[in-house]
Design a protein around this motif. Structure first.
Motif, short mmCIF file in Angstrom:
data_model
loop_
_atom_site.label_atom_id
_atom_site.label_comp_id
_atom_site.label_asym_id
_atom_site.label_seq_id
_atom_site.Cartn_x
_atom_site.Cartn_y
_atom_site.Cartn_z
N UNK A 573 0.81 -1.23 0.00
CA UNK A 573 0.00 0.00 0.00
C UNK A 573 0.84 1.27 0.00
N UNK A 574 2.08 1.22 0.53
CA UNK A 574 2.94 2.39 0.45
C UNK A 574 3.17 2.79 -1.01
N UNK A 575 3.43 1.80 -1.86
CA UNK A 575 3.69 2.09 -3.27
C UNK A 575 2.41 2.49 -4.00
N UNK A 576 1.29 1.85 -3.66
CA UNK A 576 0.05 2.18 -4.33
C UNK A 576 -0.38 3.61 -4.04
N UNK A 577 -0.07 4.11 -2.85
CA UNK A 577 -0.53 5.45 -2.47
C UNK A 577 0.52 6.53 -2.73
N UNK A 578 1.70 6.14 -3.20
CA UNK A 578 2.71 7.12 -3.56
C UNK A 578 2.27 7.85 -4.82
N UNK A 579 2.08 9.16 -4.78
CA UNK A 579 1.70 9.87 -6.00
C UNK A 579 2.76 9.73 -7.08
N UNK A 580 2.33 9.41 -8.29
CA UNK A 580 3.27 9.36 -9.40
C UNK A 580 3.94 10.72 -9.53
N UNK A 581 5.26 10.77 -9.73
CA UNK A 581 5.95 12.07 -9.77
C UNK A 581 5.39 13.04 -10.80
N UNK A 582 4.88 12.52 -11.91
CA UNK A 582 4.41 13.41 -12.99
C UNK A 582 2.90 13.62 -12.91
N UNK A 583 2.12 12.54 -12.92
CA UNK A 583 0.67 12.68 -12.96
C UNK A 583 0.07 12.95 -11.59
N UNK A 584 0.79 12.63 -10.52
CA UNK A 584 0.31 12.74 -9.15
C UNK A 584 -0.90 11.85 -8.88
N UNK A 585 -1.03 10.79 -9.65
CA UNK A 585 -2.14 9.84 -9.46
C UNK A 585 -1.70 8.70 -8.57
N UNK A 586 -2.64 8.15 -7.81
CA UNK A 586 -2.40 7.02 -6.91
C UNK A 586 -3.41 5.92 -7.20
N UNK A 587 -3.16 4.75 -6.65
CA UNK A 587 -4.13 3.65 -6.65
C UNK A 587 -4.69 3.35 -8.04
N UNK A 588 -3.81 2.93 -8.94
CA UNK A 588 -4.28 2.44 -10.22
C UNK A 588 -3.64 3.13 -11.40
N UNK A 589 -3.79 2.50 -12.57
CA UNK A 589 -3.30 3.11 -13.80
C UNK A 589 -4.46 3.74 -14.54
N UNK A 590 -4.19 4.34 -15.67
CA UNK A 590 -5.15 5.16 -16.38
C UNK A 590 -4.69 5.29 -17.82
N UNK A 591 -5.53 5.89 -18.64
CA UNK A 591 -5.20 6.15 -20.03
C UNK A 591 -4.78 7.61 -20.12
N UNK A 592 -3.48 7.87 -20.21
CA UNK A 592 -2.97 9.24 -20.31
C UNK A 592 -3.12 9.70 -21.76
N UNK A 593 -3.80 10.83 -21.94
CA UNK A 593 -4.06 11.34 -23.29
C UNK A 593 -3.64 12.80 -23.35
N UNK A 594 -3.26 13.30 -24.55
CA UNK A 594 -2.98 14.72 -24.67
C UNK A 594 -4.26 15.54 -24.61
N UNK A 595 -4.12 16.77 -24.23
CA UNK A 595 -5.30 17.63 -24.06
C UNK A 595 -6.08 17.78 -25.37
N UNK A 596 -5.35 17.90 -26.49
CA UNK A 596 -6.02 18.08 -27.78
C UNK A 596 -6.92 16.90 -28.11
N UNK A 597 -6.47 15.69 -27.77
CA UNK A 597 -7.28 14.50 -28.04
C UNK A 597 -8.53 14.49 -27.16
N UNK A 598 -8.37 14.88 -25.89
CA UNK A 598 -9.52 14.90 -25.00
C UNK A 598 -10.55 15.92 -25.47
N UNK A 599 -10.09 17.09 -25.92
CA UNK A 599 -11.01 18.12 -26.41
C UNK A 599 -11.71 17.65 -27.68
N UNK A 600 -10.94 17.06 -28.61
CA UNK A 600 -11.52 16.63 -29.89
C UNK A 600 -12.57 15.55 -29.70
#
Length: 1018
Positions: A573-600
């Motif tokens: 759980x220490x590793x799961x709750x460590x914020x990712x240095x870049x995304x600052x996300x914890x507890x799971x992975x995700x689909x990282x997308x560029x802003x232009x793709x999200x807007x489109x």
């Protein structure tokens, strides 16, 4: 310059603004987390009125504690006194020489071993958290046959009988093994069973790099490189040896009065990585373009290539600049790549050879041993298993049913092997389908040796008696080979060849004490079966590769800093709750997308997307809009989606390993997929805008190297006020009485040029100070408990006047989007131990007070939880303890390691385990300060500089944090602040005059427009 922590802050979205200024409004919780803590504050205080009286009455009853004294006390164990034992952390990819802090016979903390010439006292975030794995109740606690507990002797009898009757090949499958003695134990097993073969594969493979160098993984020295060009290699975060490389890298990034030179760093990558966020020049490119970048760079440096110039008009000029600087620094430059394509690595090898880097920044005489996995051989084994030619398979801490791209074929192959054995520490995805489970000891319960680089040895020793009925894997192999020798004896005898027989006992004792030694025990690496490509062949293969279909989106599969690709840390759980240095996300992975793709596509963060690759089952993940993500690409972290890891790790995220591409030359970490929005939503536990300092005043500062060379005293801005008569005076007027520190005055200095944002300090602080894990929902509720955080700020070249009131560019276009490729700066933020602390003024019960040594103290048993201090803290570094995290059943899943009596063994007895309803924060590790003072007092002297070090400073692999006594004029911090006074030293939010005891040094950047040659280094 405009700083922003995330897209929501950049655009000032309603969701962000609703929480930015409303610290104490009730949190809107999901139906899964309803509790009394959502009551308004006045109701909370009414309840507390009764609560205080109840506590006072309960306190009249003296609790009964039963203690059993030692009958025969071990000689080396003294109650309340910690012992330190040198050891080694290696889990198949990451190497760290460590010191194990042992308290009353139990390991409670890991620290870096300064004697190591490789890690040099640094420690990765994963290593910091590794001590928690020892007390994981999810480990298999006994030998088993078909999942049923069986006596060890009976298991040995059955396995020996079946091995003797095996007619087919016997295969041992493992990740990279760098232990000379372990390899000799495997050889002893193979001598008994002649058909034995050892196959190594790595979940995060470097097979392409090995092929390009004929089976040798070069050693690298970033400290000797004036210019660094990386094509997708996250060498500060996950690539090969990040702790070692970070130490080297920062050596040429520090600046001072007598060193006004910085190395230059170019990064070409798809997703924003830890390394890319520290680069001087970063350009985002598609995975299919990595090879084309290498070709263009090779053509520009070496010449003679027939490939066309790189087509991207934004990236091509940066390739030309990188090539020019490489040529200007021959013999003092370095090109690396994280690609697993042998063709790309062949061009990188050719570049380093042409530039004369071999022998300086590239070391073939002392190659690395840490990633020796052979993708081609592993793929062949999978075919052999399914063909029925394998008679027995032994999985040695390997889990290919989970993390290999041919996982389905591995699973079907195991079913066709007559004898399958697992050494894995639990019944994981692979071990659960094996016939026999013979779990290995945890590495803190084991003897072993390691050779991470040729000529550099280290040892590990048991810091605790085995907790469960397990057995070291090497000893199991020896038993089955008919050798009843203990592995300790086997290991010790093997070291006679390293240390010699003359005075062997003394030399052995010294090696065990130091944890490191020089010498070699491994044979030279064999050449790879696949021959290295010539540069011309590599260029032809890259330029002739088919392009992804136009209707598909390229996805980059990468390894996170916290969680390894193998998935081995999923239940931590220490590793799961460590914020990712870049995304600052914890507890799971995700689909990282560029802003232009999200807007489109009209995607919002948290929308669940179905990701499908041809001929591969699809997965679903929530969207995270990630600045710096390459256009028309997405990225997914590996290592998630476990189903048999344990309570904390099961069902967290989705497994992207099926998207890996197994080619005849090895595994590729990119593919093309289709994306389809679903109706579901899944919030991401992201901390990037939690505890945001809502102010435009100077929180963090940076400037250019050119300005520093011109006038070092003008690179840092000092905020001033203007008096009515127009005179500027420093803002030092205060209603506070200044403190006089007559004995000690503790302080901290943080060099922003050295901080790479890795997060090791965060976990060092957490393990030292018994900081609780709270789980995904509570992180979403903004209730994470970390005492220190790494604030990650994005910045853009646009002036603030160019932004409208919502943070958007007034003349917006796709090329101007600030999130397209922003610069990044990291700032560790903890309690600033203010001399004029706003929190102390408002506490109604004097729970927070000022010490005579400059510390902002917390008296936990006074605190009644008003949270006034947190509201008044300008740095937002105080944490309210909403729950009894170590005993509340609500947190058993996420905090399960420490929920049980076994798990509580990891707690540091020198630090109070806080009860529910109190405020907590950084204390500068007051327990370490007091211990150092008492030790010095016993010897009738003052503490010497370096004897007292906070946990965050001790764990930092780049020495970015300096802690010490500012009253000691000879201390490092005093010397540093004197040297930097008037140059780079500043206090965060200096204008509010709280007078912090934490000083930051302004970050100095290379200007992208500058060029330099080797003559400027001198």
């Amino acid at each position: 310059m405009k700083y922003w922590k995330g897209i929501e802050e950049l655009e000032s979205t309603p969701e962000f603004m609703s929480t930015a200024f409303a610290e104490f409004l009730p949190v809107k919780e999901s139906h899964e987390s309803k509790d009394a803590t959502s009551a308004p504050r006045r109701d909370f205080l009414k309840l507390m009125g009764f609560g205080i009286g109840a506590v006072a009455l309960a306190a009249c009853e003296t609790p009964v504690h039963k203690a059993i004294p030692y009958l025969n006390k071990p000689e080396e164990v003294d109650p309340t006194i910690s012992n330190f034992y040198a050891s080694t952390y290696f889990t198949g990819s990451d190497y760290n020489a460590v010191l194990v802090k042992n308290r009353d016979g139990r390991p409670i903390k890991l620290e870096g071993n300064p004697e190591s010439p490789i890690s040099r006292g640094g420690l990765s975030a994963r290593a910091q958290a590794a001590v928690l794995d020892l007390y994981d109740g999810g480990r298999l606690q006994h030998f088993a046959v078909k999942g049923q507990r069986t006596e060890t002797a009976e298991v040995d009898r059955q396995i020996q009988s079946k091995l003797a009757a095996t007619t087919g090949k016997i295969v041992i499958v493992s990740p990279t093994i760098i232990s000379p003695s372990t390899k000799k134990a495997i050889a002893a097993f193979a001598a008994r069973y002649r058909t034995t073969e050892h196959v190594m594969y790595d979940a995060q493979s470097a097979s392409g790099l090995l092929q390009a160098n004929n089976g040798v993984l070069p050693g690298y020295d970033f400290s000797r490189a004036n210019v660094i060009v990386s094509i997708g290699a996250d060498f500060l975060g996950t690539w090969i040896s990040p702790v070692e490389f970070a130490k080297q890298y920062v050596k040429n990034r520090k600046v001072s009065n007598d060193k006004r030179f910085m190395s230059r760093h170019f990064q070409f990558e798809t997703a924003m990585s830890l390394t890319g966020s520290n680069a001087d020049v970063r350009e985002s490119v598609k995975p299919s373009e990595w090879g084309l970048v290498a070709v263009a760079l090779y053509n520009a440096v070496v010449g003679g290539g027939s490939a066309p110039a790189f087509s991207n008009p934004r990236v091509a000029p940066q390739i030309a600049k990188a090539a020019a600087e490489l040529k200007a620094n021959r013999g003092a430059s370095l090109v690396v790549s994280g690609s697993n394509d042998p063709a790309v690595q062949a061009l990188v090898t050719a570049l380093n050879q042409s530039l004369g880097n071999v022998g300086t920044t590239v070391d073939l005489a002392a190659p690395s041993n840490v990633r020796q996995g052979d993708d081609v051989r592993m793929a062949a084994l999978v075919k052999e298993m399914n063909a029925g030619t394998v008679g027995a398979v032994i999985f040695y801490n390997a889990n290919p049913v989970y993390n290999h791209p041919l996982a389905a074929q591995v699973k079907s192959g195991i079913a066709k092997v007559p004898l399958s054995i697992s050494f894995n520490d639990r019944l994981d995805e692979t071990g659960s389908i094996c016939d026999y489970a013979t779990p290995d000891h945890h590495w803190l319960e084991s003897w072993n040796d390691f050779e991470p680089k040729r000529g550099f040895l280290s040892l590990s020793q048991p810091a605790i008696t085995p907790i469960f009925a397990t057995r070291q894997a090497q000893e199991s192999l020896l038993r089955w080979a008919g050798n009843n020798e203990t592995y300790y004896s086997f290991l010790r005898n093997n070291w006679r060849g390293v240390l010699g027989n003359t005075n062997f006992t003394a030399a052995w004792d010294k090696a065990v004490h130091d944890g490191v030694a020089t010498g070699t025990g491994l044979p030279a690496a064999p050449a790879m079966a696949t021959a290295a490509l010539s540069a011309s062949e590599a260029v032809a293969r890259i330029t002739g590769a088919p392009k992804p279909a136009a209707n598909l989106v390229e996805v980059a599969l990468y390894e996170k800093v916290g969680l390894p690709t193998s998935g081995s840390g999923a239940n931590n759980p220490f590793l799961q709750e460590l914020p990712d240095p870049v995304s600052k996300a914890t507890w799971g992975n995700y689909l990282a997308v560029p802003r232009a793709m999200a807007v489109a596509n009209k995607w919002e963060q948290g929308d669940v997307i179905k990701i499908t690759a041809p001929n591969v089952a699809s997965i679903e993940l929530p969207v995270l809009v990630q600045p710096g993500q390459a256009v028309d690409t997405v990225s997914i972290a590996l290592g998630y989606g476990r189903v048999l890891s344990g309570k904390a790790g099961d069902g967290v995220g989705a497994n992207a390993a099926p998207f890996l591409v197994a080619t005849p030359n090895g595994i590729l970490y990119a593919t093309a997929v289709t994306l389809e929005k679903t109706a579901a939503k899944s919030p991401i536990a992201q901390t990037q805008t939690h505890h945001t300092i809502m102010d435009r005043r100077s929180v963090v500062q940076e400037n250019t190297l050119a300005k520093y060379k011109e006038n070092p005293k003008e690179v840092t801005e000092y905020e001033k006020v203007v008096t009515p008569d127009g005179l500027e005076k420093p803002n030092k007027v205060s209603l506070w009485q200044d403190y006089q520190y007559n004995n000690h005055h503790w302080g901290m200095a943080i060099d922003l040029n050295s901080c790479i944002g890795c997060g090791s300090c965060v976990l060092g602080c957490q393990t030292e100070n018994n900081i609780a894990v709270v789980g995904k929902q509570q992180v979403i509720n903004r209730r994470e408990m970390h005492w220190m955080r790494i604030d990650r700020y994005y910045s853009s070249d646009h002036h603030e006047s160019e932004f409208d009131t919502k943070g958007k560019l007034s003349t917006y276009s796709a090329m101007e989007d600030p999130s397209d490729n922003p610069q990044v700066i990291f700032q560790p933020m903890m309690c600033q131990q203010c001399n004029h602390a706003p929190c102390e003024t408002v506490c109604p019960v004097l729970a927070t007070t000022h010490s005579s040594e400059g510390l902002n103290q917390m008296t936990y048993n006074r605190c009644i939880g008003t949270r006034y201090c947190g509201n008044n803290c300008p740095y937002k570094v105080r944490r309210f303890n909403w729950f009894s995290y170590y005993s509340n059943e609500k947190f058993e899943t996420v905090n399960g390691h420490m929920f049980t009596d076994l798990g509580r063994m990891v707690l540091n007895p020198d630090v109070t385990v806080r009860a529910r309803g109190v405020m907590e924060k950084c204390s500068f590790c007051i327990q370490r300060i007091q211990l150092g003072k008492l030790e010095a007092k016993k010897q009738k002297r003052r503490p010497q500089d370096g004897e007292i070090v906070s946990a965050c400073a001790q764990s930092c692999p780049t020495d970015a944090i300096v802690f010490g006594d500012m009253r000691d004029t000879t201390s490092r911090i005093s010397q540093l602040l004197r040297r930097e006074d008037g140059e780079r030293a500043f206090h965060s939010l200096d204008s509010i005059n709280v007078q912090p005891n934490v000083t930051y040094l302004t970050k100095i950047r290379n200007s992208p427009s500058e060029m330099f040659g080797p003559e400027e280094e001198a």
